[in-house]
Design a protein around this motif. Structure first.
Motif, PDB file in Angstrom:
ATOM      1  N   VAL A   1      37.401  45.541  49.640  1.00 42.66           N
ATOM      2  CA  VAL A   1      37.761  45.343  48.228  1.00 42.66           C
ATOM      3  C   VAL A   1      37.154  44.033  47.710  1.00 42.66           C
ATOM      4  N   VAL A   2      37.352  42.954  48.487  1.00 42.00           N
ATOM      5  CA  VAL A   2      36.838  41.641  48.067  1.00 42.00           C
ATOM      6  C   VAL A   2      35.316  41.689  47.938  1.00 42.00           C
ATOM      7  N   TRP A   3      34.684  42.292  48.929  1.00 43.23           N
ATOM      8  CA  TRP A   3      33.219  42.311  48.941  1.00 43.23           C
ATOM      9  C   TRP A   3      32.669  43.127  47.768  1.00 43.23           C
ATOM     10  N   THR A   4      33.281  44.296  47.535  1.00 36.71           N
ATOM     11  CA  THR A   4      32.796  45.144  46.439  1.00 36.71           C
ATOM     12  C   THR A   4      32.998  44.440  45.097  1.00 36.71           C
ATOM     13  N   HIS A   5      34.167  43.807  44.942  1.00 42.06           N
ATOM     14  CA  HIS A   5      34.445  43.071  43.698  1.00 42.06           C
ATOM     15  C   HIS A   5      33.370  41.991  43.483  1.00 42.06           C
ATOM     16  N   GLY A   6      33.076  41.254  44.545  1.00 39.72           N
ATOM     17  CA  GLY A   6      32.076  40.182  44.441  1.00 39.72           C
ATOM     18  C   GLY A   6      30.687  40.734  44.152  1.00 39.72           C
TER      19      GLY A   6
END
Ligand code: FES
Length: 562
Positions: free
Chosen positions: A139-144
């Protein structure tokens, strides 16, 4: 300013997260290696400057993200923005426990967890937390990555390297997950060793009840606050939507030639043009999600009852970047105070390069141009006696000869129509330079034709001949067409007249007929060629033209005074 702060804080957080990902990926080797690498990827963030930087970035990014959602006039947005927004709000819900169990524990108890403990607590003590952490990583990576993409989507070097960037964006989390999973197998083996677990837990045991309470309590509070913020935002927008629905509306006529859609919409003065269009369920380009950065939402204002408010600094900067004429505005930045009629300048799914700088004429503009038409004489008859392959070969040689001459002179090759050629001069210049370029092109075309005739002498019964018409005046130039058949072209009376002059050259058995206005600007002395007044079909007034038997006879332009 707000955009820069949000971007900078996002980049700092992304840097922090990337360090974690690298550290997790090292788990593919050994747990000791993970501990060693953490000295570079995690420890710096635990120093005082690192802590201040990280905390400031976290607070700034979170606050500005919430603020940007509150500021939106509507929650309707593109799918990409929805995904980024949703993932952003999921992050605190997913990582709260991890943050309290690691960083807050370190700050409160001074306990610096090692990867042995971390992997044991995740994969052995509470495996559901390990799964949550893996989901959080994605989730964090995709958001970034969506944030990076939004930021870079207007940079040409990024557009050229999107595939390698996508590869890296997939590879990094894949390696991080692989590292965590291989760490799981190592820890399960080690846990079997007698005394290993006691040794790992020994430093933490004295704090255990307090730590557990703090982690659970902290996680609960973070989740509660996050849910409260989400509910508040939804209620806020819902209430505003109900209140605004009562306000007086004006009319918007929207047209998108790329999709063929034409619609009359109700527009509230508190909504941007883009929000109004989206609220009606119409797909409209907005690569940057309405942040006023990409220019893909641009529209042409065809008609408005009153003047529109002038663009602010953000919009002005983007409009200048794409060399937009005054009647082009960014739909995401415009809040029309009165009824208006607009045309979308891009389709709903623009290519990323549409967000880059655009030529001045991209949206269509009136420009003093020189139009050239040329046609091969007697080609229809010639082609009747030849095989189709021969005809294609001949035509391609001819097109190459003419196209080279036009481009070498600075003209824009508009199109080949049958055995004819149309070219524009002066898209980016003035009428003087356009006329000089056009006359130079006719001379080059004549030379290239002679050379072509020499090359084809053994294959042709008679040399090829061309007729050229040159005329100048105000024309509409711009990107016109439909989908892939879109190109820069010009329309208007000047174009028709140039075409008729080319036809007239046949009647005069001349290679070139140039209108007197163009002749005056071209810098060559054409007074030696007969001046005639001709009446052309579709024109009321007679037109003065110079009839030139061969463009090779045009005297050279005088040297400019030194
Ligand atoms: S949506 Fe990007 S500038 Fe309007």
């Amino acid at each position: 300013m707000i955009g820069t702060l949000r971007l900078t804080s996002g980049l700092i957080l992304f840097l922090f997260v990337s360090g974690h990902f690298i550290n997790h990926a090292v788990g593919i080797t050994t747990i000791e290696a993970m501990n060693a690498v953490s000295a570079f990827t995690i420890t710096p963030w635990r120093t005082l400057p690192g802590t201040i930087l990280l905390s400031a970035a976290l607070v700034t990014h979170g606050t500005l993200a919430v603020w940007s959602v509150i500021r939106r006039r509507t929650l309707r947005t593109s799918l990409k923005d929805w995904i980024q927004l949703t993932l952003g709000f999921l992050i605190p819900l997913l990582i709260a426990s991890h943050v309290f169990a690691t960083r807050v524990t370190y700050e409160v108890y001074g306990y610096s967890e090692r990867y042995s403990y971390e992997l044991w607590s995740l994969w052995v003590a509470s495996p559901q937390k390990a799964i949550t952490l893996c989901v959080a990583l994605l989730v964090v990576w995709t958001h970034g990555c969506i944030g990076w993409h939004n930021w870079l989507s207007t940079k040409s070097w990024y557009l050229r390297n999107r595939n390698p960037a996508l590869f890296i964006a997939i590879l990094v989390p894949a390696l991080a997950l692989a590292g965590l999973i291989s760490g799981r197998y190592r820890i399960i083996e080690q846990v079997q060793e007698p005394g290993w677990l006691d040794a790992v837990l020994a430093p933490i045991r004295p704090h255990f009840p307090g730590m557990a309470q703090m982690v659970f309590g902290g996680e609960f509070r973070v989740r509660l606050v996050t849910v409260a913020i989400i509910v508040t935002i939804i209620l806020y927008h819902l209430i505003r939507w109900v209140l605004n629905a009562q306000k007086a509306k004006t009319r918007l006529h929207y047209r998108n030639p790329q999709t063929g859609l034409s619609a009359d919409l109700n527009m509230r003065p508190d909504m941007s043009l883009l929000d109004t269009i989206r609220s009606a369920g119409i797909a409209h380009a907005s690569v940057c999600g309405g942040r006023g950065r990409c220019s893909t939402c641009r529209v042409r204002i065809d008609h408005s009852l009153t003047d529109m408010p002038p663009p602010d600094a953000t919009e002005q900067k983007v409009l200048e970047r794409i060399s937009a004429p005054p009647n082009v505005r960014l739909a995401c930045q415009l809040f029309p105070p009165s009824p208006l009629s607009v045309t979308a300048l891009l389709g709903p799914n623009p290519s990323a390069k549409d967000a880059g700088p655009q030529p001045r004429h991209h949206a269509g503009m009136e420009q003093d141009l020189v139009i050239l038409f040329a046609d091969l004489r007697g080609f229809t008859k010639l082609s009747e006696s030849r095989l189709p392959y021969d005809v294609a070969y001949l035509l391609n040689r001819y097109f190459a000869a003419m196209g080279t001459a036009i481009e070498a002179s600075g003209g824009h090759l508009d199109k080949f129509i049958g055995d004819g050629v149309m070219a524009l001069f002066g898209i980016d210049g003035n009428i003087e330079s356009a006329s000089r370029q056009a006359i130079a092109a006719t001379m080059r075309m004549a030379r290239n034709l002679d050379k072509l005739n020499e090359d084809l002498a053994t294959e042709m019964n008679a040399p090829l001949k061309i007729g050229i018409g040159l005329h100048s005046g105000l024309s509409i130039v711009g990107n016109m067409g439909f989908r892939n058949a879109t190109s820069i072209t010009a329309i208007g009376d000047v174009v028709n007249t140039a075409s008729r002059l080319e036809s007239l050259s046949k009647d005069h058995d001349a290679q070139l007929i140039i209108s007197e206005r163009t002749a005056r600007y071209c810098g060559h002395d054409l007074s030696g060629f007969p001046l005639q007044s001709v009446t052309l079909r579709g024109r009321q007034d007679a037109l003065e033209v110079r009839v030139i038997g061969s463009a090779l006879k045009i005297p050279p332009a005088p040297e400019p005074d030194k």
